[in-house]
Write a protein that holds these residues in place. Structure first.
Motif, PDB file in Angstrom:
ATOM      1  N   UNK A 268       9.738  -4.676  47.953  1.00  0.00           N
ATOM      2  CA  UNK A 268       9.608  -5.534  46.777  1.00  0.00           C
ATOM      3  C   UNK A 268       8.146  -5.835  46.454  1.00  0.00           C
ATOM      4  N   UNK A 269       7.304  -5.866  47.483  1.00  0.00           N
ATOM      5  CA  UNK A 269       5.888  -6.206  47.324  1.00  0.00           C
ATOM      6  C   UNK A 269       5.047  -5.046  47.838  1.00  0.00           C
ATOM      7  N   UNK A 270       3.983  -4.737  47.111  1.00  0.00           N
ATOM      8  CA  UNK A 270       3.044  -3.696  47.543  1.00  0.00           C
ATOM      9  C   UNK A 270       1.652  -4.282  47.672  1.00  0.00           C
ATOM     10  N   UNK A 271       0.975  -3.896  48.748  1.00  0.00           N
ATOM     11  CA  UNK A 271      -0.430  -4.223  48.937  1.00  0.00           C
ATOM     12  C   UNK A 271      -1.230  -2.943  48.812  1.00  0.00           C
ATOM     13  N   UNK A 272      -2.358  -2.989  48.105  1.00  0.00           N
ATOM     14  CA  UNK A 272      -3.203  -1.806  47.983  1.00  0.00           C
ATOM     15  C   UNK A 272      -4.664  -2.214  47.955  1.00  0.00           C
ATOM     16  N   UNK A 273      -5.495  -1.348  48.534  1.00  0.00           N
ATOM     17  CA  UNK A 273      -6.951  -1.546  48.508  1.00  0.00           C
ATOM     18  C   UNK A 273      -7.554  -0.417  47.685  1.00  0.00           C
ATOM     19  N   UNK A 274      -8.336  -0.775  46.676  1.00  0.00           N
ATOM     20  CA  UNK A 274      -8.923   0.201  45.756  1.00  0.00           C
ATOM     21  C   UNK A 274     -10.440   0.159  45.828  1.00  0.00           C
ATOM     22  N   UNK A 275     -11.056   1.331  45.801  1.00  0.00           N
ATOM     23  CA  UNK A 275     -12.516   1.385  45.662  1.00  0.00           C
ATOM     24  C   UNK A 275     -12.858   1.436  44.180  1.00  0.00           C
TER      25      UNK A 275
ATOM     26  N   UNK B 268       1.238   8.609  60.849  1.00  0.00           N
ATOM     27  CA  UNK B 268       0.079   9.092  60.095  1.00  0.00           C
ATOM     28  C   UNK B 268       0.520   9.827  58.843  1.00  0.00           C
ATOM     29  N   UNK B 269       1.553  10.656  58.970  1.00  0.00           N
ATOM     30  CA  UNK B 269       2.062  11.393  57.810  1.00  0.00           C
ATOM     31  C   UNK B 269       2.558  10.443  56.728  1.00  0.00           C
ATOM     32  N   UNK B 270       3.241   9.388  57.129  1.00  0.00           N
ATOM     33  CA  UNK B 270       3.747   8.422  56.148  1.00  0.00           C
ATOM     34  C   UNK B 270       2.599   7.655  55.487  1.00  0.00           C
ATOM     35  N   UNK B 271       1.556   7.374  56.249  1.00  0.00           N
ATOM     36  CA  UNK B 271       0.376   6.729  55.669  1.00  0.00           C
ATOM     37  C   UNK B 271      -0.285   7.647  54.647  1.00  0.00           C
ATOM     38  N   UNK B 272      -0.402   8.932  54.985  1.00  0.00           N
ATOM     39  CA  UNK B 272      -0.974   9.904  54.050  1.00  0.00           C
ATOM     40  C   UNK B 272      -0.175   9.919  52.755  1.00  0.00           C
ATOM     41  N   UNK B 273       1.138   9.926  52.855  1.00  0.00           N
ATOM     42  CA  UNK B 273       1.976   9.946  51.653  1.00  0.00           C
ATOM     43  C   UNK B 273       1.763   8.694  50.813  1.00  0.00           C
ATOM     44  N   UNK B 274       1.762   7.532  51.452  1.00  0.00           N
ATOM     45  CA  UNK B 274       1.599   6.281  50.695  1.00  0.00           C
ATOM     46  C   UNK B 274       0.266   6.248  49.958  1.00  0.00           C
ATOM     47  N   UNK B 275      -0.803   6.635  50.653  1.00  0.00           N
ATOM     48  CA  UNK B 275      -2.136   6.563  50.058  1.00  0.00           C
ATOM     49  C   UNK B 275      -2.307   7.606  48.960  1.00  0.00           C
ATOM     50  N   UNK B 276      -1.715   8.770  49.142  1.00  0.00           N
ATOM     51  CA  UNK B 276      -1.881   9.850  48.165  1.00  0.00           C
ATOM     52  C   UNK B 276      -1.185   9.554  46.848  1.00  0.00           C
ATOM     53  N   UNK B 277      -0.226   8.643  46.860  1.00  0.00           N
ATOM     54  CA  UNK B 277       0.548   8.382  45.654  1.00  0.00           C
ATOM     55  C   UNK B 277      -0.143   7.527  44.620  1.00  0.00           C
ATOM     56  N   UNK B 278      -1.248   6.882  44.974  1.00  0.00           N
ATOM     57  CA  UNK B 278      -1.972   6.021  44.034  1.00  0.00           C
ATOM     58  C   UNK B 278      -3.414   6.477  43.937  1.00  0.00           C
ATOM     59  N   UNK B 279      -3.948   6.649  42.732  1.00  0.00           N
ATOM     60  CA  UNK B 279      -5.354   7.038  42.593  1.00  0.00           C
ATOM     61  C   UNK B 279      -6.281   5.926  43.063  1.00  0.00           C
ATOM     62  N   UNK B 280      -7.382   6.321  43.670  1.00  0.00           N
ATOM     63  CA  UNK B 280      -8.469   5.406  44.068  1.00  0.00           C
ATOM     64  C   UNK B 280      -8.126   4.502  45.238  1.00  0.00           C
ATOM     65  N   UNK B 281      -6.949   4.642  45.862  1.00  0.00           N
ATOM     66  CA  UNK B 281      -6.588   3.745  46.951  1.00  0.00           C
ATOM     67  C   UNK B 281      -7.276   4.121  48.253  1.00  0.00           C
ATOM     68  N   UNK B 282      -7.683   3.095  48.991  1.00  0.00           N
ATOM     69  CA  UNK B 282      -8.189   3.255  50.343  1.00  0.00           C
ATOM     70  C   UNK B 282      -7.092   2.972  51.362  1.00  0.00           C
ATOM     71  N   UNK B 283      -6.168   2.109  50.991  1.00  0.00           N
ATOM     72  CA  UNK B 283      -5.060   1.745  51.871  1.00  0.00           C
ATOM     73  C   UNK B 283      -3.926   1.216  51.005  1.00  0.00           C
ATOM     74  N   UNK B 284      -2.689   1.387  51.477  1.00  0.00           N
ATOM     75  CA  UNK B 284      -1.535   0.893  50.730  1.00  0.00           C
ATOM     76  C   UNK B 284      -0.389   0.682  51.707  1.00  0.00           C
TER      77      UNK B 284
END
Length: 444
Positions: free
Chosen positions: A148-155, A125-141
């Protein structure tokens, strides 16, 4: 594959729901009412009993099991279950734990306790919090192919520049693919003609640089102060989240009301400013300029407390709020009232465990929107129906609801386009509608 799940709480039921269509699943729980409910609601064999007892495991045909997952809410019980399994079976065992110290003990001697793999809920959970907090507007990352590849969900909010654009018009990024859009209760596979609307949650897959560029373009937040992180609550998740930020060069602030706990975490986190106060004290928050934080993370012990802190932070003008929730049913409520992201530790754990059931098929799995869709990574082998085909040809072999988001070839990122060839050895990251997931995994 014969799979035994011990513990039918939120984690166990989430795993069972994901596996029931493709595997022979047995669920064991001590609660008779839950067992009866599962008997009628899922295509699984539900047994009433104690998973630490050999007779119960034998009733579940443990000798035939390929995988046993111990995911009760008790760390010690889960470890004992795995040990009991090893006395009667060669099944691969997974234990869910909350304490990082137990994980560290196991890591120091892998295979100890009869556990083949251990999942630490609080650390995940802590690692998920860090990943999501690093990108603005993300719902998931999440990251794939070793980063090499990043997936992100943005509102997408109403002020975002991509509102009312088609995907083709918005697609000005060299190494990124628009994969899917969640719109209310609808899941839309993105095509060039798909129009992006305010309120949509858009899933993109590509290089980390392109995803960051997209985040900065679609967000209406000021990202200059991205290092300003405030964590409310020195719960184990709050503590682990602060440690994650520290390990990545941040200097977060952490608010904890309990004097002894505040002192304890202050000694353990040299690069975190620990403040002893009540996080609902508006005067304290104003005095400490909490409103200037880029993100406030609510990690108190209690969903109601986290909701209150998040709403207060939002009222003070904080750009982004992330809240930990134990009750998954609250997720939509939190986000409806203005909390940017609600993270459920049990859901994170279930996602981590599910990827083990795909051994031999997929390298990594990320679930989106409470498993309405998944992003999966797999390696193309010689027998794959996709090997030697272009993307256009490959899509003819796949059901509707699939987007090939990225290809890694020899350590290099290849952005998929219609005439891009797929070769054996390629690592492919694919967005898949959950309704066709089993068919796609077998096809790959």
């Amino acid at each position: 594959m014969h799979v035994i799940i011990v513990g039918a709480g939120d984690v166990g039921q989430a795993i069972a729901s994901n596996l029931e269509d493709s595997h022979d699943v047995v669920v064991i729980d001590r609660n008779q009412e839950i067992v009866e409910e599962l008997t009628y609601s899922m295509d699984v064999l539900a047994l009433h009993g104690d998973g630490t007892e050999l007779k119960t495991l034998q009733a579940a045909d443990v000798e035939e099991a390929s995988l046993v997952i111990a995911c009760t809410d008790n760390d010690e019980v889960n470890v004992v279950v795995c040990g009991a399994v090893k006395t009667a079976s060669n099944a691969f065992t997974i234990a869910r734990v909350r304490r990082r110290t137990l994980l560290e003990t196991w890591e120091g001697s892998q295979g100890a306790f009869g556990v083949d793999f251990m999942v630490c809920t609080d650390l995940l959970t802590a690692r998920t919090i860090f990943r999501i907090s690093g990108l603005p507007a993300t719902q998931d990352v999440d990251t794939f192919v070793g980063g090499l590849v990043r997936m992100a969900e943005f509102e997408i909010n109403a002020e975002s520049p991509v509102v009312d654009m088609t995907v083709q018009e918005a697609d000005c990024y060299d190494s990124m693919t628009f994969a899917g859009i969640f719109r209310d209760d609808e899941m839309i596979v993105a095509t060039g003609d798909t129009v992006i609307r305010a309120g949509d949650r858009v899933v993109v897959i590509g290089s980390p640089g392109s995803v960051v560029d997209f985040a900065e373009d679609v967000a209406t937040l000021d990202t200059d102060d991205a290092d300003e992180v405030v964590i409310v609550g020195a719960s184990e998740i709050g503590f682990q989240a602060a440690r994650e930020f520290e390990e990545h060069g941040y200097r977060p602030r952490l608010i904890e009301q309990d004097h002894d706990r505040a002192r304890e975490v202050a000694e353990a986190l040299p690069n975190t400013l620990v403040m002893e106060s009540d996080a609902t004290d508006a005067e304290f928050l104003a005095r400490e300029h909490i409103d200037e934080a880029n993100v406030v993370i609510a990690a108190l012990d209690g969903d109601e407390k986290n909701l209150l802190v998040s709403l207060l932070a939002r009222r003070l003008g904080v750009d982004r709020t992330v809240a930990v929730i134990e009750n998954l049913q609250y997720a939509e409520l939190f986000e409806t009232v203005g909390i940017d992201v609600a993270i459920n530790p049990r859901e994170e754990t279930a996602e981590e465990i599910v990827r083990f059931t795909r051994a031999g098929h997929t390298e990594k799995v990320a679930m989106l929107e409470h498993d309405r869709a998944e992003v999966i990574e797999f390696e193309v082998n010689d027998s794959s129906v996709l090997a030697g085909e272009t993307i256009v040809e490959a899509m003819n072999d796949l059901p509707d609801g699939v987007v090939i988001g990225a290809i890694s070839r020899g350590g290099d990122l290849v952005t998929p386009r219609g005439e891009t060839m797929i070769y054996p050895g390629d690592h492919i990251v694919v967005f898949v509608d959950a309704d066709v997931l089993d068919e796609v995994v077998e096809t790959m």
